[in-house]
Design a protein around this motif. Structure first.
Motif, PDB file in Angstrom:
ATOM      1  N   GLN A 167       0.797  -1.227   0.000  1.00  0.00           N
ATOM      2  CA  GLN A 167       0.000   0.000   0.000  1.00  0.00           C
ATOM      3  C   GLN A 167       0.831   1.279   0.000  1.00  0.00           C
ATOM      4  OE1 GLN A 167      -2.278  -0.655   3.589  1.00  0.00           O
ATOM      5  NE2 GLN A 167      -3.915  -1.730   2.498  1.00  0.00           N
ATOM      6  N   THR A 168       1.992   1.241   0.648  1.00  0.00           N
ATOM      7  CA  THR A 168       2.779   2.462   0.844  1.00  0.00           C
ATOM      8  C   THR A 168       4.207   2.273   0.367  1.00  0.00           C
ATOM      9  OG1 THR A 168       1.463   3.058   2.795  1.00  0.00           O
ATOM     10  CG2 THR A 168       3.602   4.138   2.545  1.00  0.00           C
ATOM     11  N   MET A 169       4.677   3.207  -0.472  1.00  0.00           N
ATOM     12  CA  MET A 169       6.067   3.213  -0.916  1.00  0.00           C
ATOM     13  C   MET A 169       6.634   4.622  -0.780  1.00  0.00           C
ATOM     14  SD  MET A 169       6.759   0.646  -4.115  1.00  0.00           S
ATOM     15  CE  MET A 169       5.848   1.573  -5.348  1.00  0.00           C
ATOM     16  N   ILE A 170       7.822   4.696  -0.220  1.00  0.00           N
ATOM     17  CA  ILE A 170       8.572   5.954  -0.175  1.00  0.00           C
ATOM     18  C   ILE A 170       9.781   5.772  -1.073  1.00  0.00           C
ATOM     19  CG2 ILE A 170       9.748   7.648   1.266  1.00  0.00           C
ATOM     20  CD1 ILE A 170       8.061   6.705   3.617  1.00  0.00           C
ATOM     21  N   ILE A 171       9.861   6.591  -2.115  1.00  0.00           N
ATOM     22  CA  ILE A 171      10.877   6.406  -3.155  1.00  0.00           C
ATOM     23  C   ILE A 171      11.567   7.746  -3.384  1.00  0.00           C
ATOM     24  CG2 ILE A 171      11.301   5.489  -5.464  1.00  0.00           C
ATOM     25  CD1 ILE A 171       8.376   4.449  -5.411  1.00  0.00           C
ATOM     26  N   LEU A 172      12.615   8.000  -2.647  1.00  0.00           N
ATOM     27  CA  LEU A 172      13.371   9.239  -2.795  1.00  0.00           C
ATOM     28  C   LEU A 172      14.823   8.916  -3.134  1.00  0.00           C
ATOM     29  CD1 LEU A 172      12.019  11.112   0.369  1.00  0.00           C
ATOM     30  CD2 LEU A 172      11.382  11.571  -2.007  1.00  0.00           C
ATOM     31  N   HIS A 173      15.331   9.561  -4.159  1.00  0.00           N
ATOM     32  CA  HIS A 173      16.749   9.489  -4.503  1.00  0.00           C
ATOM     33  C   HIS A 173      17.212   8.062  -4.780  1.00  0.00           C
ATOM     34  CE1 HIS A 173      20.800  10.807  -4.934  1.00  0.00           C
ATOM     35  NE2 HIS A 173      21.242  10.206  -3.868  1.00  0.00           N
ATOM     36  N   LEU A 174      16.611   7.454  -5.789  1.00  0.00           N
ATOM     37  CA  LEU A 174      17.092   6.161  -6.287  1.00  0.00           C
ATOM     38  C   LEU A 174      17.796   6.424  -7.614  1.00  0.00           C
ATOM     39  CD1 LEU A 174      14.172   3.619  -5.625  1.00  0.00           C
ATOM     40  CD2 LEU A 174      16.157   4.151  -4.212  1.00  0.00           C
ATOM     41  N   LYS A 175      19.126   6.401  -7.597  1.00  0.00           N
ATOM     42  CA  LYS A 175      19.896   6.771  -8.791  1.00  0.00           C
ATOM     43  C   LYS A 175      19.693   5.793  -9.942  1.00  0.00           C
ATOM     44  CE  LYS A 175      23.568   9.542  -6.771  1.00  0.00           C
ATOM     45  NZ  LYS A 175      25.036   9.741  -6.647  1.00  0.00           N
ATOM     46  N   GLY A 176      19.349   4.535  -9.619  1.00  0.00           N
ATOM     47  CA  GLY A 176      19.184   3.542 -10.663  1.00  0.00           C
ATOM     48  C   GLY A 176      17.795   3.480 -11.253  1.00  0.00           C
ATOM     49  N   LEU A 177      16.949   4.425 -10.876  1.00  0.00           N
ATOM     50  CA  LEU A 177      15.559   4.412 -11.328  1.00  0.00           C
ATOM     51  C   LEU A 177      15.380   5.355 -12.511  1.00  0.00           C
ATOM     52  CD1 LEU A 177      12.853   3.133 -10.435  1.00  0.00           C
ATOM     53  CD2 LEU A 177      12.436   5.201  -9.095  1.00  0.00           C
ATOM     54  N   SER A 178      14.634   4.900 -13.522  1.00  0.00           N
ATOM     55  CA  SER A 178      14.358   5.724 -14.696  1.00  0.00           C
ATOM     56  C   SER A 178      12.901   6.190 -14.664  1.00  0.00           C
ATOM     57  CB  SER A 178      14.608   4.918 -15.971  1.00  0.00           C
ATOM     58  OG  SER A 178      13.589   3.938 -16.151  1.00  0.00           O
ATOM     59  N   PRO A 179      12.557   7.218 -15.450  1.00  0.00           N
ATOM     60  CA  PRO A 179      11.155   7.653 -15.508  1.00  0.00           C
ATOM     61  C   PRO A 179      10.215   6.530 -15.934  1.00  0.00           C
ATOM     62  CG  PRO A 179      12.589   9.274 -16.549  1.00  0.00           C
ATOM     63  CD  PRO A 179      13.443   8.091 -16.248  1.00  0.00           C
ATOM     64  N   ARG A 180      10.620   5.759 -16.937  1.00  0.00           N
ATOM     65  CA  ARG A 180       9.786   4.654 -17.400  1.00  0.00           C
ATOM     66  C   ARG A 180       9.621   3.599 -16.310  1.00  0.00           C
ATOM     67  NH1 ARG A 180      11.841   3.419 -23.593  1.00  0.00           N
ATOM     68  NH2 ARG A 180      10.391   4.836 -24.659  1.00  0.00           N
ATOM     69  N   GLY A 181      10.722   3.309 -15.606  1.00  0.00           N
ATOM     70  CA  GLY A 181      10.665   2.307 -14.542  1.00  0.00           C
ATOM     71  C   GLY A 181       9.736   2.720 -13.421  1.00  0.00           C
ATOM     72  N   LEU A 182       9.822   3.981 -13.005  1.00  0.00           N
ATOM     73  CA  LEU A 182       8.949   4.467 -11.938  1.00  0.00           C
ATOM     74  C   LEU A 182       7.493   4.442 -12.373  1.00  0.00           C
ATOM     75  CD1 LEU A 182       8.394   5.713  -9.203  1.00  0.00           C
ATOM     76  CD2 LEU A 182       8.960   7.961 -10.167  1.00  0.00           C
ATOM     77  N   ALA A 183       7.223   4.945 -13.584  1.00  0.00           N
ATOM     78  CA  ALA A 183       5.847   4.969 -14.086  1.00  0.00           C
ATOM     79  C   ALA A 183       5.288   3.546 -14.171  1.00  0.00           C
ATOM     80  CB  ALA A 183       5.791   5.654 -15.443  1.00  0.00           C
ATOM     81  N   GLY A 184       6.097   2.626 -14.697  1.00  0.00           N
ATOM     82  CA  GLY A 184       5.653   1.245 -14.820  1.00  0.00           C
ATOM     83  C   GLY A 184       5.362   0.609 -13.479  1.00  0.00           C
TER      84      GLY A 184
END
Length: 201
Positions: free
Chosen positions: A120-137
């Motif tokens: 239910q809950t995710m905190i996602i701050l400053h993940l250098k290996g994350l891309s816009p497509r990856g986050l959106a997906g």
């Protein structure tokens, strides 16, 4: 007095029914402590933010041994990457909340969490290996999300219809306004990635 593995391991052995433990900012704790705690099968809350010696090995052990895990905070555990998150996605089907900020998790690890239907809950701050497509997906694939915390700089980098769609599903976004230098660099990197995607299309 600094808490080390030699302090955590007796707790794990002596309290097999342990349900909750907070070892945040105990910087001398290693994977050995998590491997010991993995024997506590009733553990449902583990907070170990700011423990730089903890790695994916320890988190994988927790995933396998603690299937009742509901809340996990691994913020600033820099050595935790996808090899720790993928076992969570497979074994931790009761996980409801996770803080992944400042870890080494990438698109692959984040997307794997979609297999946890009750997340239910995710905190996602400053993940250098994350891309816009990856986050959106990942946001789209994790269908049970009700609360997500992101940095406010990402609001303009992802499609507005994405947020509108997720909000209609019942997800509330919390935006962090405070900017650190690393996050400014992340934002610039994401803009470059988006430009490359647009040029390619």
């Amino acid at each position: 007095m600094e808490i080390t593995d030699s302090g955590i391991q007796p707790i794990a052995r002596g309290c097999p029914a342990l349900e909750m433990i907070n070892v945040s900012y105990c910087q001398d704790i290693t994977d050995g402590s998590l491997i010991s705690l993995s024997k506590c099968s009733n553990l449902n809350t583990l907070e170990c933010r700011g423990c730089p010696l903890i790695s994916s090995l320890g988190i994988a052990a927790i995933a396998v041994g603690c299937k009742q895990l509901k809340k996990l905070d691994i913020k600033k555990c820099y050595n935790i990457n996808d090899f720790g998150i993928i076992p969570l996605a497979h074994f931790s089907q009761n996980l409801r909340a996770i803080n992944l900020s400042y870890t080494s998790v990438t698109d692959v690890g984040l997307l794997s969490l979609a297999s946890i239907s009750c997340l239910q809950t995710m905190i996602i701050l400053h993940l250098k290996g994350l891309s816009p497509r990856g986050l959106a997906g990942a946001l789209l694939a994790c269908g049970g999300l009700t609360k997500v915390k992101l940095h406010s700089s990402l609001r303009s980098l992802l499609p507005q219809p994405l947020f509108e769609h997720l909000e209609t599903r019942g997800c509330v976004f919390h935006w962090r306004e405070k900017v650190f230098q690393d996050e400014l660099e992340d934002s610039k990197c994401w803009k470059m990635q988006l430009a490359e995607i647009n040029n390619a299309s």
